[in-house]
Design a protein around this motif. Structure first.
Motif, PDB file in Angstrom:
ATOM      1  N   VAL A  33      52.965  38.746   4.565  1.00 30.29           N
ATOM      2  CA  VAL A  33      53.388  39.747   5.545  1.00 30.29           C
ATOM      3  C   VAL A  33      53.273  41.156   4.947  1.00 30.29           C
ATOM      4  O   VAL A  33      52.754  42.074   5.581  1.00 30.29           O
ATOM      5  CB  VAL A  33      54.835  39.475   6.025  1.00 30.29           C
ATOM      6  N   GLU A  80      64.314  22.843  -3.383  1.00 31.15           N
ATOM      7  CA  GLU A  80      64.663  24.259  -3.307  1.00 31.15           C
ATOM      8  C   GLU A  80      63.557  25.127  -3.882  1.00 31.15           C
ATOM      9  O   GLU A  80      63.264  26.206  -3.365  1.00 31.15           O
ATOM     10  CB  GLU A  80      65.976  24.515  -4.069  1.00 31.15           C
ATOM     11  N   ARG A 109      57.633  28.814  -0.888  1.00 33.08           N
ATOM     12  CA  ARG A 109      57.105  28.977   0.466  1.00 33.08           C
ATOM     13  C   ARG A 109      57.554  30.326   1.047  1.00 33.08           C
ATOM     14  O   ARG A 109      56.754  31.058   1.613  1.00 33.08           O
ATOM     15  CB  ARG A 109      57.618  27.838   1.358  1.00 33.08           C
ATOM     16  N   ARG A 110      58.826  30.643   0.837  1.00 35.23           N
ATOM     17  CA  ARG A 110      59.331  31.918   1.364  1.00 35.23           C
ATOM     18  C   ARG A 110      58.658  33.108   0.688  1.00 35.23           C
ATOM     19  O   ARG A 110      58.296  34.082   1.338  1.00 35.23           O
ATOM     20  CB  ARG A 110      60.845  32.013   1.138  1.00 35.23           C
ATOM     21  N   GLU A 122      60.843  25.416  -1.396  1.00 31.64           N
ATOM     22  CA  GLU A 122      61.245  26.349  -0.343  1.00 31.64           C
ATOM     23  C   GLU A 122      61.179  27.794  -0.846  1.00 31.64           C
ATOM     24  O   GLU A 122      60.715  28.697  -0.139  1.00 31.64           O
ATOM     25  CB  GLU A 122      62.667  25.994   0.117  1.00 31.64           C
ATOM     26  N   PHE A 123      61.633  27.996  -2.092  1.00 35.43           N
ATOM     27  CA  PHE A 123      61.579  29.322  -2.703  1.00 35.43           C
ATOM     28  C   PHE A 123      60.154  29.845  -2.696  1.00 35.43           C
ATOM     29  O   PHE A 123      59.873  30.969  -2.273  1.00 35.43           O
ATOM     30  CB  PHE A 123      62.108  29.224  -4.153  1.00 35.43           C
ATOM     31  N   ARG A 172      56.312  35.849   2.571  1.00 39.99           N
ATOM     32  CA  ARG A 172      56.678  37.274   2.515  1.00 39.99           C
ATOM     33  C   ARG A 172      55.548  38.109   1.950  1.00 39.99           C
ATOM     34  O   ARG A 172      55.261  39.200   2.442  1.00 39.99           O
ATOM     35  CB  ARG A 172      57.938  37.457   1.655  1.00 39.99           C
TER      36      ARG A 172
END
Lengths: 43, 309
Positions: free
Chosen positions: A19, A5, A11-12, A8-9, A16
């Motif tokens: 972007v 997790e 990576r997100r 994943e945290f 973001r």
């Protein structure tokens, strides 16, 4: 949070941030161009 | 209202793609297309950078109001098959984040339009956003089966705003472009509503087929199509375009009526109706709008180039 997790945290969050950086750079360039056009009497 | 994050116990940040999805990119393609047409067909010139900025501002405004729409309707969307996987009902994003994103995007679009292009276009953009997000989504959509007619007004703003961004004034032509999309939306959407009917009833949105029945919806599809024809031809009639647009509008409107007639004159079989005339009308209605606006652009560009009178 398990290690998966957390990965994943991160990576997100990273994607973001990229972007947001891209959008900011785009708007800096756009506002520069708008300023040049408007000051130059192009409109 | 409990956020998804607190329900699952982990505060996983939403993916940027979900924010993007929330702006309804597919609806936005039609918004951008009609806005670009308005921009190109309007008399006068606009610097390409400012023209691009005007389109961007319109797209941002459309995106912002789409986000606000889904923030408001997250509970309804959760109850319908077509929408229950959207980022909010799907639990991939906090509702407050969607609300803030929508407000920011909407406000930024108006300021951008005002600073870069002009404040009349910016004011119209603000009206369009409030019209869609507040008057339509929050107020009238849950209250009247004419909601689609009213919602069509929101979709009709982009070419009007883009036209005004170039010309700087509100004249008959941009208002007619508005009226065309306004009249086009009910037959377009109700054709769709006839073959996806079931879901709206469940969440209490008074869609026409649910409230007034299928027969009445079919009749109203016909009458809006009949009203659309003279509105679509009007730009030619008032001398705003040449025969290129005029003949296209006459032909396309004739086809629309021809395809709408079988939809009016039938009732779906109780079991296993394939709804072919309705699906055909729905598909054609999209092509109709694209072709009509493309013809307008060709017509005006030819005129500005001096190829036709």
């Amino acid at each position: 949070m398990t290690p998966e997790e957390e990965a994943e945290f991160k990576r997100r969050r990273t994607s973001r941030n990229y972007v947001v950086a891209g959008v900011l750079i785009f708007f800096v360039l756009l506002f520069y161009a708008i300023t040049i056009v408007r000051i130059g009497g192009g409109s | 209202m409990a956020s998804t994050a607190s329900q699952t116990g982990t505060a996983m940040p939403a993916q940027w793609r979900d924010f993007f999805t929330l702006t309804k990119p597919r609806v936005m393609t039609l918004v951008i297309f009609t806005a670009v047409c308005g921009l190109l067909a309007a008399p006068g010139t606009i610097h390409p950078v400012l023209g691009f900025t005007a389109i961007l501002a319109i797209a941002m405004g459309a995106g912002g109001s789409a986000v606000l729409n889904q923030w408001w309707e997250a509970d309804l969307d959760a109850g319908m098959k077509r929408t229950r996987n959207r980022p909010l009902p799907g639990g991939r994003m906090r509702r407050e984040d969607a609300r803030d994103f929508g407000i920011f995007l909407s406000a930024a679009s108006v300021v951008l339009m005002g600073l870069a292009v002009g404040w009349l276009a910016a004011a119209l953009l603000l009206v369009a956003i409030i019209y869609y997000a507040v008057i339509y989504t929050m107020w009238l959509k849950p209250r009247t089966p004419q909601n689609i007619v009213i919602g069509g007004g929101a979709g009709a703003f982009p070419p009007l705003i883009a036209w005004v961004a170039v010309s700087g004034e509100l004249t008959a032509m941009p208002i007619l472009l508005f009226a065309i999309i306004f009249m086009w939306t009910p037959p377009h959407f109700w054709a769709l509503a006839l073959f996806v009917e079931a879901d709206y009833a469940k969440v209490g949105i008074p869609m026409m087929p649910v409230v007034a029945g299928e027969k009445s919806t079919r009749r109203q599809i016909w009458w809006y199509t009949v009203l659309l024809a003279p509105v679509a031809i009007a730009p030619w009639y008032i001398g705003g375009t040449s025969w290129i647009y005029g003949m296209t509008a006459v032909t396309l409107s004739g086809l629309f009526l021809w395809l709408a007639w079988p939809v009016v004159g039938r009732l779906a079989a109780p079991e296993d109706d394939k709804m072919l005339p309705e699906k055909r009308l729905f598909k054609f209605s999209i092509a109709y709008l694209f072709a009509l606006f493309a013809a307008l652009v060709v017509d005006r560009l030819a005129a500005y180039q001096g190829w036709i009178a």
